[in-house]
Design an enzyme around this catalytic site. Sequence first.
Site, mmCIF file in Angstrom:
data_model
loop_
_atom_site.group_PDB
_atom_site.id
_atom_site.type_symbol
_atom_site.label_atom_id
_atom_site.label_comp_id
_atom_site.label_asym_id
_atom_site.label_seq_id
_atom_site.Cartn_x
_atom_site.Cartn_y
_atom_site.Cartn_z
ATOM 1 N N ARG A 203 0.620 -1.324 0.151
ATOM 2 C CA ARG A 203 0.131 0.127 0.000
ATOM 3 C C ARG A 203 0.984 1.241 0.089
ATOM 4 O O ARG A 203 1.944 1.444 0.771
ATOM 5 C CB ARG A 203 -0.916 0.048 1.078
ATOM 6 C CG ARG A 203 -2.103 -0.896 0.886
ATOM 7 C CD ARG A 203 -3.041 -0.571 0.219
ATOM 8 N NE ARG A 203 -4.335 -1.556 0.003
ATOM 9 C CZ ARG A 203 -4.521 -2.355 -0.804
ATOM 10 N NH1 ARG A 203 -3.305 -2.778 -1.879
ATOM 11 N NH2 ARG A 203 -5.459 -3.118 -0.907
ATOM 12 N N GLU A 227 -2.820 7.880 -4.611
ATOM 13 C CA GLU A 227 -3.203 7.716 -5.694
ATOM 14 C C GLU A 227 -4.896 7.531 -6.039
ATOM 15 O O GLU A 227 -5.561 7.507 -4.913
ATOM 16 C CB GLU A 227 -2.864 5.926 -6.083
ATOM 17 C CG GLU A 227 -3.300 4.886 -5.463
ATOM 18 C CD GLU A 227 -2.580 3.508 -5.649
ATOM 19 O OE1 GLU A 227 -3.728 2.642 -6.021
ATOM 20 O OE2 GLU A 227 -1.596 3.378 -5.521
ATOM 21 N N HIS A 244 -0.413 0.340 -9.788
ATOM 22 C CA HIS A 244 -1.236 -0.604 -9.017
ATOM 23 C C HIS A 244 -1.689 -1.752 -9.789
ATOM 24 O O HIS A 244 -2.839 -1.892 -9.581
ATOM 25 C CB HIS A 244 -2.314 0.184 -8.211
ATOM 26 C CG HIS A 244 -2.752 -0.343 -6.862
ATOM 27 N ND1 HIS A 244 -3.231 0.238 -5.936
ATOM 28 C CD2 HIS A 244 -2.898 -1.739 -6.487
ATOM 29 C CE1 HIS A 244 -3.626 -0.530 -4.843
ATOM 30 N NE2 HIS A 244 -3.002 -1.719 -5.390
#
Length: 331
Positions: A203, A227, A244
């Site tokens: 994360r 993000e 991601h």
Amino acid sequence: MKIIIDSAIPYIRGVVEPYAEVIYCSGATIDSEVVRDADALVVRTRTKCCRELLEGSKVQFIATATIGRDHIDEAYCREAGIAVASAAGCNARGVLQWVAAALKHIVESDGKRPEDYTLGVVGVGNVGSLVVEYARHWGFRVLMCDPPRHEREGGEFYPIDHIVREADIITLHTPLDPTTHHLISRERIEAMRPNAVILNASRGAVVDNRAVAESRHRYAFDVWEDEPHLNTEILQRAMLATPHIAGYSQQGKANATSMSINALAQHFGLPLSEWRPQEVMPTTPRLIGWEEMCATIADYCDIVAETEMLRSAPESFETLRNEYRYREEYF
């Protein structure tokens, strides 16, 4: 029964429709009005399942087709009697292969061999344990950090500050919670070896992004603070940068969807507790060698091309993620 499903979850359309009214929405548009009369949600990380979303609704079950749960206010869900299921471990091999691609790039860029590096693996769960297994097979010296496992099991786990001082490469595979927010802090970054590299596919906020960008250290990020709104300076400084998608493999996505459907079925008594997408073959695990991995990984996870794509269009982070062509897991 009414179920709201994130429209970006693959392989799921038509599965639940024989048993419920199903509404598909983009994750960012699932709001309190949408969920008010829903019995269940099947979501991704873009839907923040908090009091503001859920209070006053009929929701009694949430399945997230992700390994992470930090987008879900679990304390509120317990208070409200809402059951929560995640897809922990679903994409572990997809993330392993992203890490493999990053390790190849670092080792080849440095003109060295795996035996020349100490790799610190922080978080030794579904993903981290695979990284440990393969990295040792490839020749890296591996140090593990996992305080919860160390407390339960003992064994050869080291404190984070030991990893920071000793590792040439640190790869992060922890959940995000109050104990791991900025785990890699400015002070720990300053304590790292001069040429150390940080890999983060966990994360974004596990690493103080600003601090690492202002340091001398190299870093490869798949996840980012704030993000999908990237700080372009932090992006441009990255050695490798992806939107991601580390776990975005065909098998990982099929696993996540099937785990979500199976949990939904068990909660509501639907005949789908063993359902799995038939169009995706499960991975056949094998302990691939370093030379073969280096020769083949770009065919499956071209991390350099993905970096160039994100750097050229950082404002398209969400589009690149949502339209990503799922990779095939091959080891």
